[in-house]
Design a protein around this motif. Sequence first.
Motif, PDB file in Angstrom:
ATOM      1  N   GLY A   1       1.096  -1.580   0.319  1.00 14.12           N
ATOM      2  CA  GLY A   1       0.144   0.517   0.361  1.00 14.12           C
ATOM      3  C   GLY A   1       0.445   1.057  -0.021  1.00 14.12           C
ATOM      4  N   LEU A   2       2.071   1.356  -0.241  1.00 16.32           N
ATOM      5  CA  LEU A   2       3.397   2.217   0.013  1.00 16.32           C
ATOM      6  C   LEU A   2       3.408   3.067  -1.553  1.00 16.32           C
ATOM      7  CD1 LEU A   2       4.296   0.450   2.059  1.00 16.32           C
ATOM      8  CD2 LEU A   2       6.093   2.093   2.192  1.00 16.32           C
ATOM      9  N   VAL A   3       3.412   4.324  -1.718  1.00 21.27           N
ATOM     10  CA  VAL A   3       3.647   5.393  -2.888  1.00 21.27           C
ATOM     11  C   VAL A   3       4.713   4.514  -2.927  1.00 21.27           C
ATOM     12  CG1 VAL A   3       4.340   6.831  -3.773  1.00 21.27           C
ATOM     13  CG2 VAL A   3       2.259   6.980  -2.426  1.00 21.27           C
ATOM     14  N   THR A   4       5.371   4.171  -4.826  1.00 19.89           N
ATOM     15  CA  THR A   4       6.751   3.671  -4.814  1.00 19.89           C
ATOM     16  C   THR A   4       7.039   4.165  -6.154  1.00 19.89           C
ATOM     17  OG1 THR A   4       5.294   2.434  -6.624  1.00 19.89           O
ATOM     18  CG2 THR A   4       6.193   1.204  -4.266  1.00 19.89           C
ATOM     19  N   VAL A   5       8.436   4.194  -5.648  1.00 14.01           N
ATOM     20  CA  VAL A   5       9.278   5.089  -6.686  1.00 14.01           C
ATOM     21  C   VAL A   5      10.877   4.342  -7.105  1.00 14.01           C
ATOM     22  CG1 VAL A   5      10.826   7.165  -6.819  1.00 14.01           C
ATOM     23  CG2 VAL A   5       9.181   7.629  -5.545  1.00 14.01           C
ATOM     24  N   SER A   6      10.600   3.784  -8.770  1.00 12.42           N
ATOM     25  CA  SER A   6      11.972   3.231  -8.867  1.00 12.42           C
ATOM     26  C   SER A   6      12.604   3.789  -9.731  1.00 12.42           C
ATOM     27  CB  SER A   6      10.951   2.126 -10.063  1.00 12.42           C
ATOM     28  OG  SER A   6      11.366   1.213 -10.540  1.00 12.42           O
ATOM     29  N   VAL A   7      13.975   3.344  -8.930  1.00 17.03           N
ATOM     30  CA  VAL A   7      15.846   3.973  -9.455  1.00 17.03           C
ATOM     31  C   VAL A   7      16.410   2.712 -10.184  1.00 17.03           C
ATOM     32  CG1 VAL A   7      17.193   4.937  -8.839  1.00 17.03           C
ATOM     33  CG2 VAL A   7      15.423   5.161  -7.190  1.00 17.03           C
ATOM     34  N   VAL A   8      15.772   3.757 -11.754  1.00 13.71           N
ATOM     35  CA  VAL A   8      16.474   3.004 -12.576  1.00 13.71           C
ATOM     36  C   VAL A   8      17.729   3.603 -13.391  1.00 13.71           C
ATOM     37  CG1 VAL A   8      15.798   2.370 -15.444  1.00 13.71           C
ATOM     38  CG2 VAL A   8      14.142   2.706 -14.008  1.00 13.71           C
ATOM     39  N   SER A   9      18.003   2.023 -13.521  1.00 11.64           N
ATOM     40  CA  SER A   9      20.253   2.380 -13.518  1.00 11.64           C
ATOM     41  C   SER A   9      19.997   2.520 -15.303  1.00 11.64           C
ATOM     42  CB  SER A   9      20.832   1.184 -13.205  1.00 11.64           C
ATOM     43  OG  SER A   9      21.796   1.181 -14.069  1.00 11.64           O
ATOM     44  N   ILE A  10      20.817   3.779 -15.330  1.00 12.80           N
ATOM     45  CA  ILE A  10      20.434   3.836 -17.157  1.00 12.80           C
ATOM     46  C   ILE A  10      21.084   3.180 -17.664  1.00 12.80           C
ATOM     47  CG2 ILE A  10      21.871   5.924 -18.449  1.00 12.80           C
ATOM     48  CD1 ILE A  10      21.477   7.859 -16.269  1.00 12.80           C
ATOM     49  N   LYS A  11      22.755   2.571 -16.651  1.00  6.73           N
ATOM     50  CA  LYS A  11      23.153   1.352 -17.896  1.00  6.73           C
ATOM     51  C   LYS A  11      22.566   0.249 -17.952  1.00  6.73           C
ATOM     52  CE  LYS A  11      27.763   3.712 -16.082  1.00  6.73           C
ATOM     53  NZ  LYS A  11      29.118   2.953 -15.181  1.00  6.73           N
ATOM     54  N   THR A  12      22.261  -0.141 -17.036  1.00  6.32           N
ATOM     55  CA  THR A  12      21.524  -1.684 -17.259  1.00  6.32           C
ATOM     56  C   THR A  12      20.065  -1.397 -17.137  1.00  6.32           C
ATOM     57  OG1 THR A  12      21.447  -1.530 -14.824  1.00  6.32           O
ATOM     58  CG2 THR A  12      23.294  -2.338 -15.242  1.00  6.32           C
ATOM     59  N   GLU A  13      19.068  -0.533 -16.920  1.00  6.15           N
ATOM     60  CA  GLU A  13      17.900  -0.559 -16.999  1.00  6.15           C
ATOM     61  C   GLU A  13      17.246  -1.577 -16.220  1.00  6.15           C
ATOM     62  OE1 GLU A  13      15.056   1.041 -19.499  1.00  6.15           O
ATOM     63  OE2 GLU A  13      16.899   1.906 -19.317  1.00  6.15           O
ATOM     64  N   ARG A  14      18.140  -1.628 -14.949  1.00  6.51           N
ATOM     65  CA  ARG A  14      17.052  -2.429 -14.118  1.00  6.51           C
ATOM     66  C   ARG A  14      16.368  -1.573 -12.973  1.00  6.51           C
ATOM     67  NH1 ARG A  14      20.230  -5.717  -9.328  1.00  6.51           N
ATOM     68  NH2 ARG A  14      19.772  -4.781  -7.816  1.00  6.51           N
ATOM     69  N   GLY A  15      15.281  -1.938 -12.769  1.00  6.10           N
ATOM     70  CA  GLY A  15      14.477  -1.087 -12.049  1.00  6.10           C
ATOM     71  C   GLY A  15      13.275  -1.246 -12.733  1.00  6.10           C
ATOM     72  N   ARG A  16      13.196  -0.809 -14.266  1.00  4.48           N
ATOM     73  CA  ARG A  16      12.243  -0.452 -14.546  1.00  4.48           C
ATOM     74  C   ARG A  16      11.041  -1.686 -14.473  1.00  4.48           C
ATOM     75  NH1 ARG A  16      11.634   3.493 -17.707  1.00  4.48           N
ATOM     76  NH2 ARG A  16      13.954   3.705 -18.111  1.00  4.48           N
ATOM     77  N   THR A  17       9.932  -1.060 -14.268  1.00  5.19           N
ATOM     78  CA  THR A  17       8.860  -1.210 -14.418  1.00  5.19           C
ATOM     79  C   THR A  17       7.306  -0.821 -14.125  1.00  5.19           C
ATOM     80  OG1 THR A  17       7.752  -3.088 -12.104  1.00  5.19           O
ATOM     81  CG2 THR A  17       9.348  -1.232 -11.552  1.00  5.19           C
ATOM     82  N   ASP A  18       6.634  -1.710 -14.602  1.00  3.84           N
ATOM     83  CA  ASP A  18       5.199  -0.590 -14.707  1.00  3.84           C
ATOM     84  C   ASP A  18       5.062  -0.451 -13.322  1.00  3.84           C
ATOM     85  OD1 ASP A  18       6.379   0.133 -17.935  1.00  3.84           O
ATOM     86  OD2 ASP A  18       5.162  -1.860 -17.975  1.00  3.84           O
ATOM     87  N   ALA A  19       4.771  -0.951 -12.535  1.00  5.94           N
ATOM     88  CA  ALA A  19       3.738  -1.233 -11.034  1.00  5.94           C
ATOM     89  C   ALA A  19       4.447  -0.219 -10.452  1.00  5.94           C
ATOM     90  CB  ALA A  19       4.485  -2.588 -10.371  1.00  5.94           C
ATOM     91  N   ALA A  20       5.373   0.322 -10.519  1.00 10.52           N
ATOM     92  CA  ALA A  20       6.092   2.086 -10.069  1.00 10.52           C
ATOM     93  C   ALA A  20       5.165   2.955 -10.021  1.00 10.52           C
ATOM     94  CB  ALA A  20       7.032   2.029  -9.877  1.00 10.52           C
ATOM     95  N   ASP A  21       5.192   3.630  -9.461  1.00 15.19           N
ATOM     96  CA  ASP A  21       4.071   4.950  -9.231  1.00 15.19           C
ATOM     97  C   ASP A  21       4.910   5.955 -10.213  1.00 15.19           C
ATOM     98  OD1 ASP A  21       1.376   4.978  -8.121  1.00 15.19           O
ATOM     99  OD2 ASP A  21       3.092   4.083  -6.193  1.00 15.19           O
ATOM    100  N   TYR A  22       5.922   6.103  -9.490  1.00 19.53           N
ATOM    101  CA  TYR A  22       6.985   7.051 -10.226  1.00 19.53           C
ATOM    102  C   TYR A  22       8.439   6.794 -10.600  1.00 19.53           C
ATOM    103  CZ  TYR A  22       4.505  10.755  -7.428  1.00 19.53           C
ATOM    104  OH  TYR A  22       3.502  11.100  -7.167  1.00 19.53           O
TER     105      TYR A  22
END
Length: 223
Positions: A188-209
């Motif tokens: 139930g938390l608001v979510t912020v995904s930090v995406v690595s520019i080099k690897t794209e790790r962290g990319r997810t459509d589930a994140a609010d930001y």
Amino acid sequence: MADGARKILHGIGAAVFDLDGTLFDSTRLWYDIDERFLGARGLRPTAEYQRDIAALGNLAAAAYTVKYYGLNETPEALAAEWSEMARKEYAERIPLLRGAREYLELTKAAGVTVLAATSLARELAEPCLKNNGIFGLFDGILTADEAGFGKNTPDIYLYACRLAGVEPRHAVAFDDVPTAIGSAKRAGLVTVSVVSIKTERGRTDAADYIVADLSQAPLLSRE
């Protein structure tokens, strides 16, 4: 993006930060440790393996490794070996990612409770926080090993909210692992995904930001 142009999230009482890959520039170190550790045993890390251990605590990841590779070793021995390989790096060399210090300072100044929820062992997390001069900004540090659950379930985020005395909808989770973002979202938390520019790790459509680093993250306000 200038602070004045950044979105402000109001009514936030707690911020829950991942460490590796969100605050610490340490992701490459763990890829190197995986390669050296497994290479010494004639093995190689697979993409599936690295994905599956990303949200687990140190000991749980070690247990997974023993099972995944069929190793005749104990999880405790593996976890100790990993910590020894990483100890000096965390104590002396791992830097912060861009925007991390400033964002933590702004969050703390706003009166928001600042917590860490990490898969790292405390013996690695605390020296790195201290070496980078940000240990004092945290109101609490939750490790997956000590809490008894990793970030592959909502439990650690619900626990963080209870410690902070806030409802999950008044808390924000920051992480670079999609599994962890999904767990925080289910809690139930608001979510912020930090995406690595080099690897794209962290990319997810589930994140609010979705942000490249914390210099782009929405600012937080208790009001």
